[in-house]
Design a protein around this motif. Structure first.
Motif, mmCIF file in Angstrom:
data_model
loop_
_atom_site.group_PDB
_atom_site.id
_atom_site.type_symbol
_atom_site.label_atom_id
_atom_site.label_comp_id
_atom_site.label_asym_id
_atom_site.label_seq_id
_atom_site.Cartn_x
_atom_site.Cartn_y
_atom_site.Cartn_z
ATOM 1 N N TYR A 79 1.231 -1.215 0.153
ATOM 2 C CA TYR A 79 0.139 0.080 -0.240
ATOM 3 C C TYR A 79 0.757 1.108 -0.048
ATOM 4 O O TYR A 79 0.373 1.815 -0.116
ATOM 5 C CB TYR A 79 -0.693 -0.057 1.045
ATOM 6 C CG TYR A 79 -0.380 -0.569 2.587
ATOM 7 C CD1 TYR A 79 -0.630 -2.187 2.811
ATOM 8 C CD2 TYR A 79 0.215 0.386 2.927
ATOM 9 C CE1 TYR A 79 0.733 -2.693 3.504
ATOM 10 C CE2 TYR A 79 1.455 -0.877 4.234
ATOM 11 C CZ TYR A 79 1.459 -2.293 4.292
ATOM 12 O OH TYR A 79 2.215 -2.799 5.411
ATOM 13 N N ARG A 80 1.645 1.194 0.252
ATOM 14 C CA ARG A 80 2.910 1.951 0.262
ATOM 15 C C ARG A 80 3.943 2.386 -1.285
ATOM 16 O O ARG A 80 4.358 3.486 -1.508
ATOM 17 C CB ARG A 80 4.154 2.385 1.166
ATOM 18 C CG ARG A 80 3.712 1.831 2.341
ATOM 19 C CD ARG A 80 4.993 2.219 3.290
ATOM 20 N NE ARG A 80 4.167 2.290 4.236
ATOM 21 C CZ ARG A 80 3.770 2.091 5.658
ATOM 22 N NH1 ARG A 80 3.198 4.072 5.628
ATOM 23 N NH2 ARG A 80 3.613 1.623 6.957
ATOM 24 N N GLY A 128 -3.694 -4.380 -0.809
ATOM 25 C CA GLY A 128 -3.207 -3.933 0.592
ATOM 26 C C GLY A 128 -2.873 -5.106 1.994
ATOM 27 O O GLY A 128 -3.151 -5.420 2.947
ATOM 28 N N VAL A 130 -1.131 -7.873 3.454
ATOM 29 C CA VAL A 130 0.329 -7.733 4.244
ATOM 30 C C VAL A 130 0.770 -8.793 3.352
ATOM 31 O O VAL A 130 0.256 -10.491 3.662
ATOM 32 C CB VAL A 130 0.677 -7.659 5.130
ATOM 33 C CG1 VAL A 130 1.770 -7.766 5.747
ATOM 34 C CG2 VAL A 130 0.161 -6.394 5.637
ATOM 35 N N GLY A 160 6.864 -7.108 8.768
ATOM 36 C CA GLY A 160 6.092 -7.360 9.644
ATOM 37 C C GLY A 160 5.156 -8.640 8.585
ATOM 38 O O GLY A 160 5.242 -9.674 8.863
ATOM 39 N N ALA A 161 5.858 -8.281 7.388
ATOM 40 C CA ALA A 161 5.193 -9.728 6.907
ATOM 41 C C ALA A 161 6.119 -10.500 6.219
ATOM 42 O O ALA A 161 5.538 -11.596 6.100
ATOM 43 C CB ALA A 161 5.448 -8.953 4.556
ATOM 44 N N ASN A 188 10.878 -1.023 8.551
ATOM 45 C CA ASN A 188 11.429 0.168 8.809
ATOM 46 C C ASN A 188 11.341 0.307 10.424
ATOM 47 O O ASN A 188 10.597 1.154 10.645
ATOM 48 C CB ASN A 188 10.186 1.386 7.948
ATOM 49 C CG ASN A 188 8.729 0.334 8.195
ATOM 50 O OD1 ASN A 188 8.789 -0.599 9.349
ATOM 51 N ND2 ASN A 188 8.172 0.814 7.442
ATOM 52 N N TYR A 190 8.776 -0.637 11.950
ATOM 53 C CA TYR A 190 7.331 -0.743 12.804
ATOM 54 C C TYR A 190 6.525 -2.202 11.728
ATOM 55 O O TYR A 190 6.255 -1.687 9.835
ATOM 56 C CB TYR A 190 6.943 0.487 13.217
ATOM 57 C CG TYR A 190 7.796 1.074 14.167
ATOM 58 C CD1 TYR A 190 7.093 0.734 15.524
ATOM 59 C CD2 TYR A 190 9.036 1.409 14.019
ATOM 60 C CE1 TYR A 190 8.486 1.296 16.362
ATOM 61 C CE2 TYR A 190 9.234 2.587 14.813
ATOM 62 C CZ TYR A 190 8.633 2.433 16.027
ATOM 63 O OH TYR A 190 9.403 2.936 17.081
HETATM 64 C C1 LIG Z 1 -3.228 -9.647 5.650
HETATM 65 C C2 LIG Z 1 -3.279 -8.963 6.607
HETATM 66 N N1 LIG Z 1 -3.399 -8.402 7.858
HETATM 67 C C3 LIG Z 1 -3.129 -7.194 8.861
HETATM 68 C C4 LIG Z 1 -3.427 -6.207 8.065
HETATM 69 C C5 LIG Z 1 -3.318 -4.696 8.773
HETATM 70 N N2 LIG Z 1 -2.089 -4.250 8.635
HETATM 71 C C6 LIG Z 1 -1.967 -3.541 7.324
HETATM 72 S S1 LIG Z 1 -1.019 -2.567 7.127
HETATM 73 C C7 LIG Z 1 -0.279 -3.252 8.297
HETATM 74 C C8 LIG Z 1 1.677 -3.997 8.976
HETATM 75 C C9 LIG Z 1 2.672 -4.244 8.035
HETATM 76 O O1 LIG Z 1 3.707 -3.881 8.637
HETATM 77 P P1 LIG Z 1 4.653 -3.956 7.544
HETATM 78 O O2 LIG Z 1 4.609 -5.974 6.711
HETATM 79 O O3 LIG Z 1 5.989 -3.676 8.521
HETATM 80 O O4 LIG Z 1 5.441 -2.985 6.343
HETATM 81 P P2 LIG Z 1 5.062 -0.916 6.529
HETATM 82 O O5 LIG Z 1 3.295 -0.626 6.731
HETATM 83 O O6 LIG Z 1 5.631 -1.627 7.891
HETATM 84 O O7 LIG Z 1 5.599 -1.105 5.440
HETATM 85 C C10 LIG Z 1 -0.887 -4.511 9.228
HETATM 86 C C11 LIG Z 1 -0.812 -6.085 9.803
HETATM 87 C C12 LIG Z 1 -3.967 -6.483 6.565
HETATM 88 N N3 LIG Z 1 -3.762 -5.456 5.349
HETATM 89 N N4 LIG Z 1 -2.902 -7.939 6.380
#
Ligand SMILES: Cc1ncc(C[n+]2csc(CCOP(=O)(O)OP(=O)(O)O)c2C)c(N)n1
Length: 332
Positions: A79-80, A128, A130, A160-161, A188, A190
């Motif tokens: 999404y970024r 969108g 993750v 997070g991914a 990053n 977080y």
């Molecule tokens: C499968 C899934 N789980 C939870 C979410 C909610 N969510 C949106 S962004 C995000 C954080 C992801 O963090 P990261 O992968 O580190 O990427 P960053 O946002 O730091 O670029 C979460 C948990 C989602 N969009 N998809």
């Protein structure tokens, strides 16, 4: 695991870019920054639907990686993803049009800020969900391997991914099939509002690539030169049929997770500290020190970019919305 894991250090002695390359990096990073700043402005005015996740602070990653790619390569991102889209050559006007729901947008205004896609640029989609772009990129790498035209795939995702199941399945498959892909983890620190130390014991996420016997590299993600050089080697490996590479780019997002984030999970001091290490300022210092571009040229390019971005945004605001006949097309 040691032999699979490497910490990339830029060799300052042998590193050399000509003026053209320096300008390319300076331009791309500044277009991304100006675009993201303008997007926040438009979002604040209530002109944009959906959520807005800023890429500010991470510009060196998209730029350093995409400077190694061709438009017939494939990329997926999160999404970024406007940062990567710009770095691969997307037109800011069409991006703004997409985000503002105009018919000239990359997805005719139906994707919004989180879902940029463009077949001509090899952008298989921002996503969108993750981690969801990772297996899509692995699939495209499999296609590239069969086609034998030298194409490769690159997938961008966050720290997070790397806790998603799809991430692990995708890495394993890419490793065993020796696919032409580069995994780019933008660490990053977080995942939404969760600091990485609360969710993951690995300090270096590149260990996760190494665990699958994928050559894995930790690189300073705020140094566009280091990202470029580390990626260059990875892209060469992929094009030569030598299989995947995992790059962990250590970086920091300077804005909140999304617009409206109160940022209660991190201190102002921490953000201020990272602001000192931010990629555009750092590259500016390099350009001046190495006498690649002087202050006047750097400012000239930057001012021009900010003007162009203003114009693109204005044009997109004035552009037509899709007609009712489009309401059911390209919607799944
Ligand atoms: C499968 C899934 N789980 C939870 C979410 C909610 N969510 C949106 S962004 C995000 C954080 C992801 O963090 P990261 O992968 O580190 O990427 P960053 O946002 O730091 O670029 C979460 C948990 C989602 N969009 N998809």
């Amino acid at each position: 695991m040691g032999e699979w894991l490497q910490f990339f250090e830029l060799n300052e002695q042998s590193w050399s870019w000509d003026q053209q390359k320096a300008e390319e990096a300076w331009r791309k990073m500044n277009v991304i920054r100006a675009f993201e700043e303008k997007s926040i402005e438009l979002y604040k005015q209530g002109l944009m639907g959906g959520s807005l996740h800023s890429y500010i602070g991470q510009e060196a990653v998209a730029t350093g990686v995409c400077m190694n790619l061709n438009t017939d390569d494939y990329i997926t991102m999160t999404y970024r993803g406007r940062g990567q889209a710009i770095a691969i050559g997307a037109d800011p006007y069409k991006l703004f049009a997409e985000m503002l729901g105009r018919k000239d947008g990359y997805c005719k205004g139906k994707g919004g800020p989180m879902h940029i896609a463009c077949r001509e640029l090899g952008i298989l989609g921002a996503n969108g969900i993750v981690g969801a772009g990772i297996p899509i990129a692995v699939g495209s790498a499999l296609t590239a391997k069969y086609r034998k035209k030298g194409q490769i795939a690159v997938t961008f995702f966050g720290d997070g991914a790397t806790n998603q199941g799809a991430f692990h399945e995708a890495l394993n498959l890419a490793a065993i099939l020796k696919l032409p892909i580069v995994f780019v983890c933008e660490n990053n620190l977080y995942s939404e509002m969760t600091p990485i130390k609360y969710s993951t014991l690995n300090e270096d996420l590149a260990e996760r690539g190494a665990a699958y016997r994928i050559p894995s590299i930790v690189v300073d993600g705020n140094d566009v030169r280091a990202v470029f050089e580390a990626t260059k080697a990875a892209v060469n490996r992929a094009r030569l049929g030598e299989g995947p590479t995992f790059i962990e780019a250590k970086t920091y997002r300077l804005a909140g997770h999304m617009f409206g984030d109160a940022e209660t999970y991190r201190s102002k001091e921490e953000v201020a500290e990272w602001r000192q290490k931010e990629p555009i300022k750092r590259f500016q210092q390099v350009c001046l020190q190495e006498q690649l571009l002087d202050e006047q040229r750097l400012n000239e390019i930057q001012n021009q970019i900010y003007k162009e971005i203003d114009t693109a945004a204005q044009q997109a605001m004035e552009a037509e919305q899709p007609g009712m006949e489009e309401i059911f097309t390209d919607v799944y």
